[in-house]
Enzyme design. Structure first.
Site: not given
Ligand code: PEP
Length: 251
Positions: A9, A11, A95, A97, A167, A173, A213
């Site tokens: 992703n 973003k 997601h 976000e 997630e 993040g 992460s």
């Molecule tokens: C995400 O936003 O789907 C994600 C997993 O981000 P990160 O790997 O940066 O935590």
């Protein structure tokens, strides 16, 4: 047998030249060293068609979002129909976000899933608890509700076409990853919840990805868990070598 998947992703990152450089490094790596999983890349919409064309046979392209409505007077939106028409095959839905920053409610997410099914896009449906919900020990209830309020409004045929991404919001993040045991515990819970509603066979065939992460260092431990079928990768997917290493950890 369920699919093993590593999805990137991107973003809202990368200029066009940077996106091309990243894409070329990933395709070069995948050609040199074929991987045992499906690779999915979700770039910003502007680059979606390019990703479709330049990664053909090596990776699948995904949208990061789609509009909850069909084509029409919705300025600034992108429909599932358009996403399908450029050759993408996946779409991230829900997601955290988008849930948080764009106030996407269960009703909106249900409509987005419907648009995906209508246009043969495989949704990567994201669920996960926030930090307070985990510390208050409500994480299982929260995740169960996220499934029930949205995905469970569909029938077995649609649910079977869905990829789930667990997630935990506190891990996205932040550099704080769920431990392999914490992630496995939740993935097993999700699979059981799906099995209770739709049967063991369907639940067994659903890919459940971990996101939050996940990186080149911790991917092996996470992917070794029996109910973790791959990852949805944010930050670490912006560096080709790291992303390729993660793909290589999935066997
Ligand atoms: C995400 O936003 O789907 C994600 C997993 O981000 P990160 O790997 O940066 O935590």
């Amino acid at each position: 047998m369920r699919d093993k998947i590593v999805a990137a992703n991107w973003k809202m990152n990368k200029s066009l030249p940077q996106a091309i450089e990243l894409m070329q490094a990933i395709t070069f790596g995948l050609k040199q060293n074929p991987v045992a999983c499906k690779v999915v890349i979700a770039p910003p919409f502007l680059y979606l068609e390019r990703v479709v064309n330049e990664t053909k046979g090596l990776a699948h392209a995904a949208a990061q979002n789609c509009c909850s409505r069909n084509n029409g007077a919705y300025t600034g939106e992108v429909s599932a129909d358009m996403i399908q028409s450029v050759g993408a095959s996946y779409c991230i839905v829900g997601h955290s976000e988008r849930r948080k920053l764009y106030a996407e409610t269960p009703d909106v997410l249900e409509a987005k899933l419907q648009r995906c099914y209508d246009h043969s896009l495989t949704p990567i449906f994201c669920i996960g608890e926030n930090h307070a919900e985990r510390t208050e020990n409500r994480h299982f209830d929260v995740v169960a509700q996220q499934l029930e309020y949205v995905l469970f409004n569909f029938g077995a045929e649609e649910v079977a076409k869905t990829v789930i991404a667990y997630e935990p919001v506190w891990a996205i993040g932040t550099g704080l990853t769920a431990s392999p045991e914490q992630a496995q515990e939740m993935h097993a819970f999700i699979r059981k919840h799906i099995a209770d509603k739709f049967g063991l066979e369907l639940a067994d065939d659903i890919s459940i990805l971990y996101g939050g992460s996940c990186n080149a260092q911790n991917a092996a431990g996470l992917f070794a868990q029996q109910d973790i079928d791959g990852g949805l990768i944010g930050g670490a997917a912006l560096v080709a070598d790291d992303f390729l290493k993660i793909c290589n950890e999935l066997r």
